[in-house]
Design an enzyme around this catalytic site. Structure first.
Site, PDB file in Angstrom:
ATOM      1  CB  THR A 229      -0.206   2.491  -0.439  1.00  0.00           C
ATOM      2  OG1 THR A 229       1.018   2.978  -0.651  1.00  0.00           O
ATOM      3  CG2 THR A 229      -0.546   1.592  -1.875  1.00  0.00           C
ATOM      4  NE  ARG A 257      10.251   5.367  -1.836  1.00  0.00           N
ATOM      5  CZ  ARG A 257       9.347   4.887  -1.454  1.00  0.00           C
ATOM      6  NH1 ARG A 257       7.916   5.190  -2.129  1.00  0.00           N
ATOM      7  NH2 ARG A 257       9.081   4.020  -0.470  1.00  0.00           N
ATOM      8  N   GLY A 259       8.678   3.431  -4.728  1.00  0.00           N
ATOM      9  CA  GLY A 259       8.584   2.465  -3.904  1.00  0.00           C
ATOM     10  C   GLY A 259       8.104   0.878  -4.248  1.00  0.00           C
ATOM     11  CB  THR A 280      -0.086  -0.337   2.306  1.00  0.00           C
ATOM     12  OG1 THR A 280       0.177   1.298   2.897  1.00  0.00           O
ATOM     13  CG2 THR A 280      -1.198  -1.075   3.340  1.00  0.00           C
ATOM     14  N   GLY A 281       2.892   0.129   3.114  1.00  0.00           N
ATOM     15  CA  GLY A 281       4.024   0.368   4.003  1.00  0.00           C
ATOM     16  C   GLY A 281       5.331   0.846   3.526  1.00  0.00           C
ATOM     17  N   GLY A 283       8.042   1.057   1.732  1.00  0.00           N
ATOM     18  CA  GLY A 283       8.290   0.451   0.219  1.00  0.00           C
ATOM     19  C   GLY A 283       9.594  -0.286   0.159  1.00  0.00           C
TER      20      GLY A 283
HETATM   21  N1  ASP Z   1       4.379   1.424  -0.094  1.00  0.00           N
HETATM   22  C1  ASP Z   1       4.313   2.707  -0.320  1.00  0.00           C
HETATM   23  C2  ASP Z   1       5.604   3.239  -0.755  1.00  0.00           C
HETATM   24  O1  ASP Z   1       6.609   2.735  -0.150  1.00  0.00           O
HETATM   25  C3  ASP Z   1       4.080   3.929   0.926  1.00  0.00           C
HETATM   26  C4  ASP Z   1       2.891   3.165   2.073  1.00  0.00           C
HETATM   27  O2  ASP Z   1       2.085   2.450   1.364  1.00  0.00           O
HETATM   28  O3  ASP Z   1       2.667   3.677   2.763  1.00  0.00           O
HETATM   29  O4  ASP Z   1       5.847   4.114  -1.482  1.00  0.00           O
END
Ligand code: ASP
Length: 361
Positions: A229, A257, A259, A280-281, A283
């Site tokens: 992200t 979906r 996030g 980020t990660g 979600g």
């Molecule tokens: N956080 C983002 C989501 O879940 C994806 C990411 O940051 O890797 O959409």
């Protein structure tokens, strides 16, 4: 080789142990000597603090393996992060707002196909691109977000418009795009978001799914299928904090979906009394742990320092089984960039105005 590794570790240690402290004086303009003109210390300490400004950005956390990173690719990522830092930092240096700086930095990353936001967004299981974004103003606690948009070139700018020109906080897909059209926000053909690399990543996951996925999971989101992200947090010269985040979401996500990115308090949060945060990660875990607001709450109610609060909020994600990272800046210009993955594309401007861009641990 061992020596090299040790030296490297030492450097990383230095960087991370020095960075937060260094940022207490982040980008301070040379303050007039307290005694030079009047012989007295300035009465208003806060006024000196307000000279602090700073910006931190991220381009996503994930399994970023050195072995699969070519020098060209790494150069491209670093250049993208530097362009984004420049865009935001120049605004702050001129006395511009943290909102403008975070939006500008995120737009640069949205336009860069290397990052999973805007142009380089990942594909859903249906082969579409659906993007989420948000922005928050720490001064007014106003926020705006969009979810599942498919034709908006720069979703972060639409999020800002939702904040400033609508009575709502989140608009999704069709409604968000109608609102964009009414307000002159650039819409593009969904083909604009096609990149071969992201398409190939989806095909790889589909192929693996045919063979049962991994661990019996219906959806196989491969480790190297985590594409992150983008986000930015900033403190401006007026003492205002802002945070902005934008994403294409997760590879192979179900259409529809949503996030953590557009969920205020999960993926994004800013409050002038505490800090600004962009996550980020995974979600789903960041939503369940309410990460971005948690950092702020730990500062406000437990009196924690930014570093400690950011780490504790991220630890809660890890305890639930999630992975990722976050960037944060507090009202004094201190910064934190914790992550529990192999790497996180990230950058900030050091107290001497030098751009620092990092990828790995
Ligand atoms: N956080 C983002 C989501 O879940 C994806 C990411 O940051 O890797 O959409």
């Amino acid at each position: 080789m061992k020596l090299l590794a040790a030296a490297n570790c030492f450097f990383v240690f230095l960087l991370f142990s020095a960075a937060p402290k260094a940022f207490e004086a982040l980008a301070q303009e040379p303050a007039p000597s307290p005694t030079a003109a009047t012989g007295k210390r300035p009465e208003n300490q806060e006024e000196m603090q307000r000279k602090n400004f700073g910006i931190v950005i991220h381009g996503g956390a994930g399994t970023i393996e050195r072995s699969t990173m070519t020098p060209e690719k790494e150069r491209a990522y670093r250049a993208g992060l530097e362009r984004a830092l420049t865009a935001g930092y120049e605004i702050l240096k001129r006395g511009g707002s943290s909102l403008d700086a975070t939006e500008a930095a995120v737009r640069v990353l949205e336009d860069d196909p290397h990052f999973n936001a805007g142009r380089g967004s990942v594909f859903t299981s249906a082969g579409t691109n659906e993007m989420d974004a948000s922005i928050m103003d720490g001064n007014t606690l106003k926020a705006g977000a969009v979810a599942s948009v498919k034709r908006v070139k720069n979703p972060v700018s639409l999020a800002r418009l939702v904040m400033e020109k609508s009575p709502h906080v989140i608009l999704d897909c069709v409604g968000a795009e109608a609102f964009a059209k009414e307000n002159g926000i650039e819409l593009v053909d969904p083909k604009y978001f096609f990149t071969q690399e992201r398409w190939d990543a989806l095909q790889k996951i589909k192929e693996a799914e045919k063979h049962g996925g991994v661990g019996g999971k219906r959806f196989f989101i491969s480790e190297d299928g985590r594409h992150g992200t983008v986000g930015a947090v900033a403190l401006d010269k007026a003492g205002n904090l802002a945070a902005a985040t934008s994403t294409g979401g997760m590879d192979n996500k179900l259409p529809g979906r949503i996030g953590d990115t557009p969920v205020i308090g999960a993926g994004t949060y800013a409050n002038n009394q505490t800090c600004a945060v962009s996550c980020t990660g995974d979600g789903e875990y960041f939503i369940r742990a309410g990460v971005a607001h948690e950092v702020s709450a730990l500062i406000e109610y437990r009196g924690m320092k930014l570093q400690e609060a950011a780490q504790m909020a991220l630890d809660a994600v890890e305890k639930l089984g999630g992975a990722g990272g976050l960037i944060a800046i507090d009202k004094n210009g201190e910064i934190a960039l914790p992550f529990n993955t192999n790497g996180m594309y990230r950058g900030y401007v050091d107290p001497n105005g030098k751009f620092v861009v990092e990828i790995y641990k």
